[in-house]
Design a protein around this motif. Structure first.
Motif, PDB file in Angstrom:
ATOM      1  N   TYR A  52       0.814  -1.226   0.000  1.00  0.00           N
ATOM      2  CA  TYR A  52       0.000   0.000   0.000  1.00  0.00           C
ATOM      3  C   TYR A  52       0.843   1.270   0.000  1.00  0.00           C
ATOM      4  O   TYR A  52       0.304   2.375   0.042  1.00  0.00           O
ATOM      5  N   CYS A  71      -2.381   2.352  12.452  1.00  0.00           N
ATOM      6  CA  CYS A  71      -3.487   1.654  11.805  1.00  0.00           C
ATOM      7  C   CYS A  71      -4.696   1.803  12.713  1.00  0.00           C
ATOM      8  O   CYS A  71      -4.654   1.394  13.874  1.00  0.00           O
ATOM      9  N   SER A  72      -5.760   2.394  12.165  1.00  0.00           N
ATOM     10  CA  SER A  72      -6.936   2.640  13.003  1.00  0.00           C
ATOM     11  C   SER A  72      -7.553   1.327  13.474  1.00  0.00           C
ATOM     12  O   SER A  72      -8.103   1.249  14.576  1.00  0.00           O
ATOM     13  N   MET A  73      -7.449   0.274  12.665  1.00  0.00           N
ATOM     14  CA  MET A  73      -8.001  -1.001  13.117  1.00  0.00           C
ATOM     15  C   MET A  73      -7.239  -1.529  14.342  1.00  0.00           C
ATOM     16  O   MET A  73      -7.842  -2.013  15.304  1.00  0.00           O
ATOM     17  N   ASN A 110      -2.734  -7.079  12.299  1.00  0.00           N
ATOM     18  CA  ASN A 110      -3.050  -5.650  12.460  1.00  0.00           C
ATOM     19  C   ASN A 110      -3.507  -5.375  13.891  1.00  0.00           C
ATOM     20  O   ASN A 110      -4.671  -5.097  14.169  1.00  0.00           O
ATOM     21  N   CYS A 169     -11.540  -2.289   9.261  1.00  0.00           N
ATOM     22  CA  CYS A 169     -10.652  -1.383   8.540  1.00  0.00           C
ATOM     23  C   CYS A 169     -11.495  -0.273   7.915  1.00  0.00           C
ATOM     24  O   CYS A 169     -12.445  -0.547   7.170  1.00  0.00           O
ATOM     25  N   GLU A 183     -10.687  -8.027   4.262  1.00  0.00           N
ATOM     26  CA  GLU A 183     -11.117  -7.042   5.274  1.00  0.00           C
ATOM     27  C   GLU A 183     -12.401  -6.336   4.857  1.00  0.00           C
ATOM     28  O   GLU A 183     -12.951  -5.539   5.618  1.00  0.00           O
ATOM     29  N   CYS A 233      -5.228   4.561   2.108  1.00  0.00           N
ATOM     30  CA  CYS A 233      -5.062   4.416   3.550  1.00  0.00           C
ATOM     31  C   CYS A 233      -4.197   5.606   3.976  1.00  0.00           C
ATOM     32  O   CYS A 233      -3.017   5.683   3.612  1.00  0.00           O
TER      33      CYS A 233
HETATM   34 FE1  SF4 Z   1      -5.018  -0.451   8.880  1.00  0.00          FE
HETATM   35 FE2  SF4 Z   1      -6.903  -0.555   6.989  1.00  0.00          FE
HETATM   36 FE3  SF4 Z   1      -4.736   0.973   6.613  1.00  0.00          FE
HETATM   37 FE4  SF4 Z   1      -4.565  -1.714   6.557  1.00  0.00          FE
HETATM   38  S1  SF4 Z   1      -5.658  -0.400   5.120  1.00  0.00           S
HETATM   39  S2  SF4 Z   1      -3.174  -0.312   7.610  1.00  0.00           S
HETATM   40  S3  SF4 Z   1      -6.075  -2.275   8.148  1.00  0.00           S
HETATM   41  S4  SF4 Z   1      -6.331   1.243   8.203  1.00  0.00           S
END
Ligand code: SF4
Ligand code: 13P
Length: 427
Positions: free
Chosen positions: A105, A167-169, A201, A290, A318, A380
Motif C-alpha cells: 500500500y 493503523c486505526s483497526m 493488524n 478497517c 477485510e 489508507c
Molecule cells: Fe489499517 Fe486498513 Fe490501513 Fe490496513 S488499510 S493499515 S487495516 S487502516
C-alpha cells in the motif's frame, strides 16, 4: 521547518479513519488511548493529549496512540528537486547495513526504494529471515514495524520513517479492553475452551496476550489455516480485532454459519452479549474493522458488473461480508497481485483494496482492464504518511549515525508476542 510536517506530506486525510463508526465513542479519552500501547517504548518521549489533538493527524505528539505524532526532525521539502537523488545517495551509503521493506500500500516513490515488497505475512517472513542488516527500515505501518522488531535480533534496529503511520483497526482493540473481555469469558467458564487468533493488524500488547493464552497471530493470507489450527486445539476462537476477516474466513472458508459467530462490543459489559449467545458461538468476533476496506459496498459490486460485463471482482478479506460473498476472488494483497499477473490479456478486474496498489496494478498491466471498486478515492491515510521526505530523512539520519524513529517493543511484551508470531510462521 517546525515540528508539524503536514505541508511536506500530500495526504488526503480520511477523517473516518479517526472518528469512524465503532471507533471513538464519546467516553473515550486521552488516558484510554494512551493505555492502548502500554509497555511499548519508542525513542521519543510520550506526552498525554486531549482528544481534540488526536483528530489532527501529524500535529502534536501522542505516542500512546497511532495518531497525532509529528516528525521529530527536519524533513526535506516534498518539492525538493534533489529528493530522489538524495534518497539514492543515502540508500547507497547504507548498503547492506540496511534492509528497506515496503508494504504493497506504500506510495510509488517509496516502493521504488524497497528491497522487498510484500503483504504483511511476506514482510514478517522477510524480517525474521534477515539477521545481518543493522537497520530494518519499515515502510508500512506501526504494527508491522513492531512485529519486525519482535522477530529480529536484539542488535537490529527497526525504523518507521513516520511515527504517525499507525493503523486505526489496530487501535480498536486495546490491551485493557482485551483483558476485560478475557476476564468476563473466564467468569462464565468460556475462556478455558477458547483460543485467541489475532490478526497481524494489532498492537504488540494484544499479540502478547495472544501468545500468553496459547493462541496464534494470523494474516489475511493464512487466516483459514490458523483458524483451523485453533479449532483443533479448542472449542471456540476469540478473533481480534477485525470482525470482517474473522467472519469471512469462518463462513466462506471454514463452512461455519453466520449464526456460529457473535460480535463482541468492547464498549459494553459482556461485549453486549448474553451468556447463552457466547456459549453457543464458535467464533467470538471483536468489533473492529478497517476504515478503508469498510468503504466498499455491495452496490459498488453490482454497479461495476452492470457497467463492465464480464468483469471479475477481486477484493481483500477485510471488506464487509456481503462484498466478499459477492466477489469472484478474495485474497491478501500479495494474492491480489498474483491473480492479476496470472490472468490473461484482455481480462477485466474491479479491485477492492487500497488505491496505491490498484493504481500500480493498472499501470503495470495496460493489456488488462483494471478498475477501482469504489467511486471515491480510497487511500489508507496512515500508509500514505510514509513519503519520500520521511524516507530520505530517516536514511540520511542513519547515514549520519543518528537512529531516528526506532520502534522497540519492551522485552516482557516481546516474549509472548514472539511466541504467537512464531506459532503463525510455523503453521
Ligand atoms: Fe489499517 Fe486498513 Fe490501513 Fe490496513 S488499510 S493499515 S487495516 S487502516
Ligand atoms: P495484507 O496482509 O494483505 O498485506 O493486508 C494488510 C493490511 O493492512 C490490509 O489492510
Amino acid at each position: 521547518m517546525g515540528p508539524v510536517d503536514a505541508g511536506a506530506c500530500v495526504v488526503a486525510f480520511d477523517v473516518s479513519v479517526v472518528i469512524g463508526k465503532d471507533y471513538l465513542p464519546p467516553s473515550v479519552d486521552a488516558t484510554a488511548t494512551l493505555q492502548m500501547r502500554e509497555n511499548v517504548s519508542m525513542s521519543t518521549p510520550v506526552r498525554s493529549t486531549a482528544l481534540t489533538d488526536l483528530l489532527l493527524l501529524g500535529q502534536g505528539q501522542d505516542l500512546g496512540s497511532e495518531r497525532g505524532v509529528s516528525c521529530t526532525g527536519e524533513l526535506p521539502a516534498a518539492s525538493d528537486p534533489d529528493l530522489v537523488s538524495r534518497a539514492k545517495i543515502a540508500r547507497a551509503a547504507l548498503g547492506d547495513r540496511a534492509l528497506v521493506l515496503g508494504h504493497h500500500y506504500q506510495r510509488d516513490e517509496v516502493i521504488e526504494f524497497a528491497d522487498v515488497t510484500g503483504d504483511s505475512f511476506k514482510l514478517a517472513q522477510a524480517a525474521a529471515a534477515q539477521s545481518s542488516a543493522e537497520y530494518i527500515i519499515f515502510c508500512g505501518v506501526h504494527f508491522m514495524a513492531e512485529s519486525a522488531d519482535i522477530l529480529t535480533s536484539a542488535n537490529q534496529k527497526v525504523i518507521l520513517p513516520d511515527l504517525a503511520a499507525g493503523c486505526s483497526m489496530a487501535d480498536m482493540a486495546t490491551a485493557n479492553q482485551v483483558s476485560q473481555c478475557w476476564k468476563e469469558l473466564t467468569e462464565i467458564g468460556v475462556a478455558q475452551e477458547t483460543i485467541p487468533v489475532t490478526y497481524m493488524n494489532s498492537s504488540a500488547a494484544i499479540k502478547s496476550f495472544t501468545g500468553e493464552h496459547g493462541g496464534t497471530i494470523c494474516t489475511s493470507s493464512n487466516a483459514k489455516k490458523t483458524m483451523e489450527w485453533a479449532l483443533s486445539k479448542g472449542e471456540k476462537i476469540l478473533f481480534l480485532p477485525d470482525q470482517h476477516l474473522g467472519r469471512n474466513t469462518a463462513v466462506l472458508s471454514l463452512g461455519l454459519t453466520l449464526e456460529d459467530c457473535v460480535l463482541w462490543n468492547p464498549w459494553k459489559p459482556m461485549g453486549g452479549l448474553t451468556v447463552e449467545e457466547i456459549k453457543a458461538a464458535k467464533i467470538i468476533l471483536w468489533r473492529g474493522h478497517c476504515s478503508v476496506h469498510g468503504r466498499f459496498t455491495l452496490d459498488s459490486v453490482n454497479e461495476v458488473r452492470k457497467q463492465v460485463p464480464g468483469i471479475k471482482v477481486l477484493v481483500h478479506p477485510e471488506c464487509q461480508h456481503e462484498v466478499v460473498s459477492a466477489a469472484d476472488v478474495v485474497g491478501s494483497t500479495e494474492m491480489i497481485i498474483k491473480t492479476v499477473e496470472q490472468s490473461p490479456a484482455g481480462s477485466a478486474w474491479a479491485i477492492g483494496t487500497e488505491l496505491n496498489l490498484v493504481s500500480r496494478l493498472a499501470r503495470a498491466h495496460p493489456d488488462k482492464k483494471i478498475v477501482f471498486l469504489d467511486k471515491t478515492v480510497c487511500y489508507c491515510s496512515t500508509m500514505n504518511r510514509i513519503d519520500l521526505p520521511h524516507l530520505v530523512w530517516a536514511m540520511e539520519s542513519l547515514v549520519e549515525g543518528h537512529v531516528v524513529n526506532q520502534i522497540s517493543v519492551a522485552p516482557d511484551v516481546a516474549k509472548f508476542s514472539k511466541l504467537a508470531l512464531e506459532q503463525m510462521l510455523a503453521l
